[in-house]
Design a protein around this motif. Structure first.
Motif: not given
Lengths: 231, 231
Positions: B198-217
DNA sequence: CGTCGACTTGAGTTAACTCAAATCATGTGG
DNA sequence: CCACATGATTTGAGTTAACTCAAGTCGACG
């Protein structure tokens, strides 16, 4: 006070070869700390490790708000700071003296070359670290899986073990510090002790003394069972 | 698939003496485990330790109600079960394969006598154990001092480190197991991830994948700062 | 396309937290 | 030897993060 004989009395060095005893004495030096002195900080470059001759120190971590978690308390005869010697570079936690403390200090490089000539000492060191790993594993287990009264019970029994199985414990630290070992607040610890007293598991005496009155119940608590608030 | 060359490829044995290489091959044997097989239980007598050739295992503790706390997950190339070899007798936790797993097994006594002849390997072992101690220290710190979202952030960054710093993580375990690593419930983990999304720090993708979008936070969170619920 | 396990969401409860006040110990100087 | 000062500990009241239990949804795979 002859360092040579002194050093050999530490279990770590029992099995050192005759021909390296002089070297051992050479590389080590004495360090002295007053009460509440910082010995090293988390992140400091590691230059070597200590063995405590006398006194007491705590190894701890700090949260961003300044709350501390004590990882371990070391007394005379115990080595500390050795992790940074073998894995590389920096101390992973803080070390601070709780009382006036005297140590022998061993520079990392010298100690490693001594180990290469004395594999038996390396084995001793492995055994020291194994025991520590074990302790950390059970601390992790406690923090993650048990509630405060259970952790407290486990810790009281541990303290009793450490002092030869006596039922009358004398804490050598304040209850506030003990709360930091258990990963909780002083007030929460106080309430937990109060409940134990109410149930007759312990008696609280002046001068930081605690009498264990019902070992069986404490063992059950320590193993994770809930005994309180049933009726 | 020649064990001799195979074994030398493990960092632990890089520095073994030529004359002991044959011995190393002799003392070790291969062990094979199916998915979800118990390798040893807490309290089992220790007969030796393993190095993983391929596969994945978890080391964990169980509470009295059966809740598990994962201490560590090991992959190919990593040794496990070595603590019991050096401190004595019994395994301090459970080990179970997560996938089909193949290991080399080293009997305790044989390995110790090999170490006495090869102090350099003992030093390697000391370094392995130092790294583990360090990791446990920070796990303790996290459990005692940080809240779930902070632990989660720290763990995501750790996973990213382990896979070479990529921002797109692929979890190799279920979220339920991940919750057991973080010392919390699956539902709590789910909510924490939801907030991060919700805060835009990560995106959740299918197949157990997680995208880090805001490393600093995430770094700030990991270091214990609270970023949520401010407005 | 259906089924099973994994994951998310909801609602209510609780252990432990924070902050503050009250009490108790201990040591010091008058 | 007492009175007070200081720090340690206990107690109280209100809040909250995380727990439990349950229901609902998603998604992978045959």
């Amino acid at each position: 006070m002859d360092p040579a004989t002194d050093l050999l009395s530490f279990p770590l060095f029992h099995s050192i070869k005759k021909e390296n005893q002089a070297e051992l004495t050479d590389i080590c030096s004495r360090r002295n700390y007053k009460r509440h002195e910082m010995i090293y900080a988390e992140g400091d470059e590691c230059d070597g490790f200590h063995i405590i001759i006398s006194g007491k120190i705590k190894i701890y971590k700090l949260s961003i708000e300044g709350k501390e978690q004590i990882l371990q308390i070391f007394k005379e005869g115990e080595p500390f700071g050795e992790v940074a010697v073998f894995d590389g570079k920096r101390f992973p936690a803080y070390a601070e003296s709780l009382t006036e403390t005297h140590t022998y200090f061993f520079p990392a490089d010298d100690f490693i070359s001594l180990l290469l000539k004395n594999p038996a000492i390396a084995l001793n060191m492995l055994s020291v670290m194994s025991i520590r790993l074990k302790r950390y594993k059970s601390l992790i287990e406690d923090l993650a899986l048990k509630e405060v009264p259970n952790r407290l019970a486990a810790h009281l029994l541990y303290l009793s073990d450490m002092s030869g199985g006596t039922d009358m414990l004398t804490l050598d630290i304040s209850k506030g510090q003990m709360a930091n070992i258990l990963g909780t607040m002083q007030s929460t610890l106080s309430r937990a002790l109060g409940k134990m007293k109410a149930h007759g598991y312990v008696e609280l005496h002046p001068q930081k003394r605690i009498l264990l009155k019902n070992r069986e119940a404490l063992e059950k608590l320590a193993s994770g069972q809930k005994l309180f608030d049933s009726p």
